[in-house]
Design a protein around this motif. Structure first.
Motif, PDB file in Angstrom:
ATOM      1  N   MET A  55       0.817  -1.219   0.000  1.00 35.28           N
ATOM      2  CA  MET A  55       0.000   0.000   0.000  1.00 35.28           C
ATOM      3  C   MET A  55       0.842   1.257   0.000  1.00 35.28           C
ATOM      4  SD  MET A  55      -3.276  -0.840   2.487  1.00 35.28           S
ATOM      5  CE  MET A  55      -2.300  -1.346   3.914  1.00 35.28           C
ATOM      6  N   SER A  56       1.957   1.249   0.730  1.00 32.76           N
ATOM      7  CA  SER A  56       2.775   2.452   0.865  1.00 32.76           C
ATOM      8  C   SER A  56       3.284   2.937  -0.481  1.00 32.76           C
ATOM      9  CB  SER A  56       3.947   2.187   1.810  1.00 32.76           C
ATOM     10  OG  SER A  56       4.712   1.070   1.371  1.00 32.76           O
ATOM     11  N   LEU A  57       3.581   2.029  -1.393  1.00 33.69           N
ATOM     12  CA  LEU A  57       4.119   2.412  -2.704  1.00 33.69           C
ATOM     13  C   LEU A  57       3.141   3.290  -3.463  1.00 33.69           C
ATOM     14  CD1 LEU A  57       6.232   2.036  -5.014  1.00 33.69           C
ATOM     15  CD2 LEU A  57       4.853   0.089  -5.754  1.00 33.69           C
ATOM     16  N   TYR A  58       1.865   2.954  -3.406  1.00 30.60           N
ATOM     17  CA  TYR A  58       0.872   3.629  -4.234  1.00 30.60           C
ATOM     18  C   TYR A  58       0.372   4.942  -3.636  1.00 30.60           C
ATOM     19  CZ  TYR A  58       0.999  -0.925  -6.464  1.00 30.60           C
ATOM     20  OH  TYR A  58       1.424  -2.072  -7.098  1.00 30.60           O
ATOM     21  N   LYS A  59       0.898   5.293  -2.479  1.00 33.89           N
ATOM     22  CA  LYS A  59       0.570   6.598  -1.892  1.00 33.89           C
ATOM     23  C   LYS A  59       1.413   7.718  -2.491  1.00 33.89           C
ATOM     24  CE  LYS A  59      -0.955   4.595   2.506  1.00 33.89           C
ATOM     25  NZ  LYS A  59      -0.679   4.465   3.969  1.00 33.89           N
ATOM     26  N   ASP A  60       2.399   7.342  -3.271  1.00 35.49           N
ATOM     27  CA  ASP A  60       3.288   8.312  -3.914  1.00 35.49           C
ATOM     28  C   ASP A  60       2.595   8.866  -5.163  1.00 35.49           C
ATOM     29  OD1 ASP A  60       5.252   9.734  -5.203  1.00 35.49           O
ATOM     30  OD2 ASP A  60       6.749   8.124  -5.174  1.00 35.49           O
ATOM     31  N   PRO A  61       2.267  10.166  -5.196  1.00 34.52           N
ATOM     32  CA  PRO A  61       1.583  10.745  -6.363  1.00 34.52           C
ATOM     33  C   PRO A  61       2.357  10.558  -7.665  1.00 34.52           C
ATOM     34  CG  PRO A  61       1.569  12.282  -4.514  1.00 34.52           C
ATOM     35  CD  PRO A  61       2.489  11.157  -4.139  1.00 34.52           C
ATOM     36  N   ALA A  62       3.677  10.523  -7.574  1.00 29.96           N
ATOM     37  CA  ALA A  62       4.489  10.352  -8.773  1.00 29.96           C
ATOM     38  C   ALA A  62       4.273   8.973  -9.395  1.00 29.96           C
ATOM     39  CB  ALA A  62       5.965  10.549  -8.440  1.00 29.96           C
ATOM     40  N   ILE A  63       4.036   7.966  -8.556  1.00 25.85           N
ATOM     41  CA  ILE A  63       3.780   6.614  -9.048  1.00 25.85           C
ATOM     42  C   ILE A  63       2.454   6.588  -9.797  1.00 25.85           C
ATOM     43  CG2 ILE A  63       3.238   4.248  -8.349  1.00 25.85           C
ATOM     44  CD1 ILE A  63       6.188   4.849  -8.166  1.00 25.85           C
ATOM     45  N   GLU A  64       1.446   7.192  -9.228  1.00 23.86           N
ATOM     46  CA  GLU A  64       0.123   7.229  -9.871  1.00 23.86           C
ATOM     47  C   GLU A  64       0.179   7.959 -11.203  1.00 23.86           C
ATOM     48  OE1 GLU A  64      -3.968   9.456  -8.782  1.00 23.86           O
ATOM     49  OE2 GLU A  64      -3.363   7.935  -7.299  1.00 23.86           O
ATOM     50  N   GLN A  65       0.977   9.008 -11.273  1.00 19.24           N
ATOM     51  CA  GLN A  65       1.090   9.775 -12.509  1.00 19.24           C
ATOM     52  C   GLN A  65       1.855   8.997 -13.580  1.00 19.24           C
ATOM     53  OE1 GLN A  65       2.867  13.641 -11.994  1.00 19.24           O
ATOM     54  NE2 GLN A  65       2.596  14.229 -14.128  1.00 19.24           N
ATOM     55  N   LYS A  66       2.876   8.276 -13.164  1.00 19.78           N
ATOM     56  CA  LYS A  66       3.715   7.556 -14.123  1.00 19.78           C
ATOM     57  C   LYS A  66       3.043   6.299 -14.650  1.00 19.78           C
ATOM     58  CE  LYS A  66       8.384   5.634 -14.663  1.00 19.78           C
ATOM     59  NZ  LYS A  66       9.689   5.384 -13.984  1.00 19.78           N
ATOM     60  N   TYR A  67       2.220   5.668 -13.794  1.00 20.92           N
ATOM     61  CA  TYR A  67       1.583   4.405 -14.161  1.00 20.92           C
ATOM     62  C   TYR A  67       0.065   4.564 -14.110  1.00 20.92           C
ATOM     63  CZ  TYR A  67       6.280   2.612 -13.252  1.00 20.92           C
ATOM     64  OH  TYR A  67       7.641   2.405 -13.260  1.00 20.92           O
ATOM     65  N   PRO A  68      -0.577   4.813 -15.236  1.00 20.39           N
ATOM     66  CA  PRO A  68      -2.017   5.095 -15.263  1.00 20.39           C
ATOM     67  C   PRO A  68      -2.897   3.962 -14.741  1.00 20.39           C
ATOM     68  CG  PRO A  68      -0.978   5.762 -17.326  1.00 20.39           C
ATOM     69  CD  PRO A  68       0.044   4.988 -16.561  1.00 20.39           C
ATOM     70  N   PHE A  69      -2.373   2.744 -14.709  1.00 22.14           N
ATOM     71  CA  PHE A  69      -3.199   1.632 -14.240  1.00 22.14           C
ATOM     72  C   PHE A  69      -3.323   1.595 -12.718  1.00 22.14           C
ATOM     73  CE2 PHE A  69       1.032  -0.211 -13.902  1.00 22.14           C
ATOM     74  CZ  PHE A  69       0.956  -1.008 -12.765  1.00 22.14           C
ATOM     75  N   VAL A  70      -2.475   2.354 -12.020  1.00 20.00           N
ATOM     76  CA  VAL A  70      -2.423   2.269 -10.561  1.00 20.00           C
ATOM     77  C   VAL A  70      -3.720   2.734  -9.910  1.00 20.00           C
ATOM     78  CG1 VAL A  70      -1.380   3.350  -8.520  1.00 20.00           C
ATOM     79  CG2 VAL A  70       0.071   2.293 -10.255  1.00 20.00           C
ATOM     80  N   LYS A  71      -4.233   3.887 -10.298  1.00 17.86           N
ATOM     81  CA  LYS A  71      -5.428   4.420  -9.644  1.00 17.86           C
ATOM     82  C   LYS A  71      -6.626   3.484  -9.765  1.00 17.86           C
ATOM     83  CE  LYS A  71      -8.320   8.548  -9.297  1.00 17.86           C
ATOM     84  NZ  LYS A  71      -8.569   9.936  -9.793  1.00 17.86           N
ATOM     85  N   PRO A  72      -6.997   3.014 -10.977  1.00 16.40           N
ATOM     86  CA  PRO A  72      -8.127   2.091 -11.050  1.00 16.40           C
ATOM     87  C   PRO A  72      -7.846   0.749 -10.378  1.00 16.40           C
ATOM     88  CG  PRO A  72      -7.092   2.347 -13.209  1.00 16.40           C
ATOM     89  CD  PRO A  72      -6.511   3.396 -12.321  1.00 16.40           C
ATOM     90  N   MET A  73      -6.594   0.324 -10.369  1.00 16.92           N
ATOM     91  CA  MET A  73      -6.263  -0.940  -9.713  1.00 16.92           C
ATOM     92  C   MET A  73      -6.453  -0.838  -8.206  1.00 16.92           C
ATOM     93  SD  MET A  73      -2.637  -3.009  -9.715  1.00 16.92           S
ATOM     94  CE  MET A  73      -1.831  -1.734  -8.720  1.00 16.92           C
ATOM     95  N   VAL A  74      -5.952   0.239  -7.613  1.00 19.09           N
ATOM     96  CA  VAL A  74      -6.096   0.434  -6.172  1.00 19.09           C
ATOM     97  C   VAL A  74      -7.576   0.549  -5.806  1.00 19.09           C
ATOM     98  CG1 VAL A  74      -5.657   2.028  -4.269  1.00 19.09           C
ATOM     99  CG2 VAL A  74      -3.796   1.420  -5.832  1.00 19.09           C
ATOM    100  N   GLU A  75      -8.336   1.280  -6.605  1.00 23.27           N
ATOM    101  CA  GLU A  75      -9.777   1.385  -6.354  1.00 23.27           C
ATOM    102  C   GLU A  75     -10.432   0.009  -6.404  1.00 23.27           C
ATOM    103  OE1 GLU A  75     -13.811   3.437  -8.282  1.00 23.27           O
ATOM    104  OE2 GLU A  75     -11.829   4.043  -9.015  1.00 23.27           O
ATOM    105  N   SER A  76     -10.008  -0.808  -7.339  1.00 20.06           N
ATOM    106  CA  SER A  76     -10.577  -2.151  -7.473  1.00 20.06           C
ATOM    107  C   SER A  76     -10.212  -3.023  -6.284  1.00 20.06           C
ATOM    108  CB  SER A  76     -10.094  -2.797  -8.769  1.00 20.06           C
ATOM    109  OG  SER A  76     -10.512  -2.058  -9.895  1.00 20.06           O
TER     110      SER A  76
END
Length: 450
Positions: free
Chosen positions: A364-385
């Protein structure tokens, strides 16, 4: 005055001692020192031909250099993995790191083929103080690694079903965004995105007979419509109105999918989107690296990613993935070396390198980084899922492989029109109830849920 000076001196000495102890404890455990007794040991694993494993392969030399432990792996097709691992357990074959699909966990744990991780986390020589189990997404640690409240494995190759789509194809058809619901996909988007003359279709639902049919196709249409394989009493539930609606939906969608869709596995579905044959697929998050690889995909900047569409029951995306566990039949030395590798490859420290290499970490800690979400578009919908997913998307009990074979056979017959949805569902229900009855779920010999 003298007493106060002595008290202050004692206090300072106590603080200094505590600081030294804290520093000593903080630096007491290192991977290099922990692995020293196992240097020269070779541990064996089974990997799949998927991005998450290729990512691990890129990182393994770092582990080997640090520890002196050699990691050897065989890459085999998913469809052969369970059978090969079961044969290894039975024959004492050379397999130390066990790849555990979410639906194999009950079978492997119940047969005592896996070592509970408490054996290692309770050993200060092997347990990294920074393991931090609470940093794993709960749905992943519970679903992929935990059976009957005992943790056997750590999430490694982690999946959520996502909607991958061709933004350019949608734009040409008059759409500025992907469908938000399955109903929209079928009734609004699909007709405008399908042109058989040009060999272009709206959607591809990977449906090859086997686990792909039972999990990636069949189960995927049940949950969003409020259906399920089993009801609250653990009885087969495919004749419920909600389950029937989901299965009928799949039949309606077939005319907007490529011919031969029942022979599509993951590779074929991903490739159909990558080459512009279809506009949309619902696929595992782990295939994002494939779709962004210019040597494998023509889609380029036209690639879009969203959550799977919502159904009458809301967002109920596919959930799948694997954990890595230790073989209970391996030697003590190989067990320890295997644990050190599993602990390392799934650690917080390695989460970002694993992601950058093409894997999908469960931290979970990895995906709290806004830069990760911006670089990898699949992260936001994946985390929501993952946050709103279905933990029991597929039953995890030991009888699932037998049930999967039944669904694979009759689910395929439904899609091909060889049997009606209702008659096919009735046949599956009868066979599923018979399997669970024989296993002892209905006479009190086994608890209904794990």
């Amino acid at each position: 005055m003298k007493k106060r000076f002595l008290r202050q001196k004692a206090l300072m000495l106590g603080v200094a001692t505590a600081t030294l102890l804290a520093c000593a404890q903080a630096s007491a455990w290192t991977l290099k020192e922990a692995s020293a007794p196992y240097s020269g040991t070779t541990i064996n694993a089974i990997f799949l031909d998927r991005p998450g494993y290729a990512a691990a392969e890129k990182l393994i030399p770092q582990f080997e250099k640090e520890t002196g432990i050699k990691v050897k792996w065989d890459v085999i097709p998913y469809e052969s993995t369970r059978e090969k691992e079961v044969l290894n357990f039975a024959s004492g074959g050379a397999q130390d790191i066990v790849l555990v699909d979410v639906v194999w966990l009950g079978e492997f744990a119940s047969n005592k083929w896996l070592v509970p991780i408490s054996k290692f986390t309770g050993d200060p020589k092997l347990a990294d103080p920074n393991l931090n189990l609470k940093d794993f997404f709960p749905i992943l640690l519970d679903s992929f690694g935990t059976w009957n409240k005992v943790i056997y494995g750590l999430p490694f190759d982690n999946y959520s079903g996502l909607l991958f789509y061709n933004k350019c194809m949608l734009k040409d058809a008059g759409f500025s965004e992907p469908p938000k619901t399955w109903d929209e996909l079928l009734n609004t988007y699909a007709p405008k995105l399908t042109n058989p003359v040009k060999n272009q279709y709206a959607f591809a639902l990977q449906s090859r007979r086997g686990e792909t049919q039972s999990a990636d196709s069949f189960m995927r249409v049940l949950w969003p419509n409020g259906g399920s394989l089993l009801d609250a009493k653990f009885k087969a539930n495919l004749l419920s109105p909600q389950s029937q609606e989901g299965l009928e939906y799949r039949q309606k969608l077939m005319k907007y999918m490529p011919p031969g869709i029942v022979d599509f596995d993951h590779a074929e579905a991903v490739n159909a989107l990558a080459q512009g044959q279809v506009a949309m697929i619902t696929e595992w998050s782990a295939f994002y690296p494939t779709l962004t690889d210019p040597t494998k995909s023509k889609i380029g900047s036209c690639l879009g990613v969203a959550t799977e569409p919502r159904g009458a029951a809301g967002l109920k995306p596919a959930l799948g993935g694997f954990s890595l566990a230790v073989n209970a039949k391996s030697s003590a030395k190989k067990q320890a070396a295997s644990w050190l590798f599993i602990q390392w490859i799934t650690s917080e420290q390695m989460a970002k390198p694993y992601l950058e290499a093409g894997g999908v970490p469960a931290r979970m800690s990895l995906y709290k980084d806004p830069a990760i979400e911006q670089k990898y578009p699949f992260v936001k919908p994946m985390v929501e899922s993952w946050q709103g997913g279905v933990p029991d998307y597929r039953p995890r009990f030991p009888e699932w492989p037998a049930i999967s074979e039944v669904i694979g056979e009759w689910g395929t017959k439904m899609m091909l029109g060889q049997v009606s949805v209702k008659d096919g569902a009735q046949t599956i229900d009868t066979k599923v109830d018979a399997i669970l009855d024989k296993a002892g779920y209905y006479d009190g010999k086994k608890p209904l849920l794990k």
